[in-house]
Design a protein around this motif. Structure first.
Motif, PDB file in Angstrom:
ATOM      1  N   PRO A  30     -15.270 -26.594  -7.323  1.00 57.58           N
ATOM      2  CA  PRO A  30     -13.905 -26.486  -6.997  1.00 57.58           C
ATOM      3  C   PRO A  30     -13.004 -27.811  -7.070  1.00 57.58           C
ATOM      4  CG  PRO A  30     -15.169 -25.753  -5.062  1.00 57.58           C
ATOM      5  CD  PRO A  30     -16.092 -26.180  -6.068  1.00 57.58           C
ATOM      6  N   PHE A  31     -13.556 -28.886  -6.979  1.00 60.33           N
ATOM      7  CA  PHE A  31     -12.949 -30.350  -7.281  1.00 60.33           C
ATOM      8  C   PHE A  31     -12.445 -30.363  -8.749  1.00 60.33           C
ATOM      9  CE2 PHE A  31     -15.388 -31.115  -3.447  1.00 60.33           C
ATOM     10  CZ  PHE A  31     -14.202 -31.318  -2.592  1.00 60.33           C
ATOM     11  N   ALA A  32     -13.504 -29.952  -9.678  1.00 63.55           N
ATOM     12  CA  ALA A  32     -13.212 -30.036 -11.010  1.00 63.55           C
ATOM     13  C   ALA A  32     -12.260 -29.081 -11.525  1.00 63.55           C
ATOM     14  CB  ALA A  32     -14.765 -29.886 -11.779  1.00 63.55           C
ATOM     15  N   LEU A  33     -12.187 -27.756 -10.823  1.00 64.30           N
ATOM     16  CA  LEU A  33     -11.348 -26.739 -11.171  1.00 64.30           C
ATOM     17  C   LEU A  33      -9.911 -27.047 -10.842  1.00 64.30           C
ATOM     18  CD1 LEU A  33     -13.555 -23.514 -10.767  1.00 64.30           C
ATOM     19  CD2 LEU A  33     -12.906 -24.573 -12.913  1.00 64.30           C
ATOM     20  N   VAL A  34      -9.510 -27.669  -9.672  1.00 65.05           N
ATOM     21  CA  VAL A  34      -8.195 -27.663  -9.218  1.00 65.05           C
ATOM     22  C   VAL A  34      -7.424 -28.320 -10.099  1.00 65.05           C
ATOM     23  CG1 VAL A  34      -6.902 -29.150  -7.462  1.00 65.05           C
ATOM     24  CG2 VAL A  34      -8.932 -28.047  -6.841  1.00 65.05           C
TER      25      VAL A  34
ATOM     26  N   ALA B 185     -11.155 -20.508  -5.900  1.00 71.34           N
ATOM     27  CA  ALA B 185     -11.983 -19.804  -5.132  1.00 71.34           C
ATOM     28  C   ALA B 185     -12.845 -18.421  -5.769  1.00 71.34           C
ATOM     29  CB  ALA B 185     -11.388 -19.264  -3.893  1.00 71.34           C
ATOM     30  N   PRO B 186     -11.922 -17.652  -6.754  1.00 72.73           N
ATOM     31  CA  PRO B 186     -12.806 -16.625  -7.326  1.00 72.73           C
ATOM     32  C   PRO B 186     -13.682 -17.165  -8.444  1.00 72.73           C
ATOM     33  CG  PRO B 186     -10.321 -16.022  -7.137  1.00 72.73           C
ATOM     34  CD  PRO B 186     -10.457 -17.471  -6.732  1.00 72.73           C
ATOM     35  N   ILE B 187     -13.148 -18.051  -9.148  1.00 74.48           N
ATOM     36  CA  ILE B 187     -13.896 -18.602 -10.341  1.00 74.48           C
ATOM     37  C   ILE B 187     -15.149 -19.152  -9.712  1.00 74.48           C
ATOM     38  CG2 ILE B 187     -14.222 -20.618 -11.947  1.00 74.48           C
ATOM     39  CD1 ILE B 187     -10.925 -19.947 -12.626  1.00 74.48           C
TER      40      ILE B 187
ATOM     41  N   SER C 261     -21.104 -19.243  -9.037  1.00 78.31           N
ATOM     42  CA  SER C 261     -22.085 -19.666  -7.753  1.00 78.31           C
ATOM     43  C   SER C 261     -22.969 -18.291  -7.921  1.00 78.31           C
ATOM     44  CB  SER C 261     -21.522 -19.826  -6.841  1.00 78.31           C
ATOM     45  OG  SER C 261     -20.828 -21.101  -6.637  1.00 78.31           O
ATOM     46  N   TRP C 262     -22.205 -17.027  -8.149  1.00 80.44           N
ATOM     47  CA  TRP C 262     -23.204 -15.979  -7.982  1.00 80.44           C
ATOM     48  C   TRP C 262     -23.859 -15.670  -9.121  1.00 80.44           C
ATOM     49  CZ3 TRP C 262     -23.398 -11.690 -11.254  1.00 80.44           C
ATOM     50  CH2 TRP C 262     -24.130 -10.472 -10.544  1.00 80.44           C
TER      51      TRP C 262
END
Length: 114
Positions: free
Chosen positions: A25-29, A38-40, A45-46
């Motif tokens: 998430p820190f890289a995607l922000v 969150a969805p990505i 992760s899934w």
């Protein structure tokens, strides 16, 4: 059971996937909209954890993977008499063997189209 995944490798990949999923998430922000983070992260992760679990299931192809084992008490015993009666049922000309015509008729009786 022929090619077990070493425990240290399994633990390493699990820890790496966890660390990757927590820092993703820190890289995607910075590169995507806040509401997409969150969805990505959940989707990636899934995929990672599902692939790891598939590896563990493939490691045990004949059971213990996703509870594929059958209880031996559920499987009916096949006696000599039962085998003979089934063979006689499909051996319509009583020749002692099942030829291709009898085989195709047997498959039709069982509901298998050929």
């Amino acid at each position: 059971k022929c090619t077990p995944i070493p425990l240290s490798y399994s633990r390493h990949t699990s820890r790496f996937f966890t660390l990757f999923s927590l820092t993703l998430p820190f890289a995607l922000v910075e590169q995507s909209a806040y509401w997409l983070v969150a969805p990505i992260t959940a989707g990636i992760s899934w995929v990672l954890f599902a692939t790891e679990e598939i590896g563990h299931v493939i490691e045990e192809p004949f059971g213990n993977g996703l509870s594929q084992e059958q209880d031996s008490s559920e499987i009916p015993e096949l006696s000599e008499e039962r085998l003979r009666s089934v063979f006689k049922f499909f051996d319509s000309d009583a020749s002692g063997s099942i030829d291709k015509t009898e085989f195709f008729l047997a498959m039709q009786k069982l509901g298998v189209s050929m």
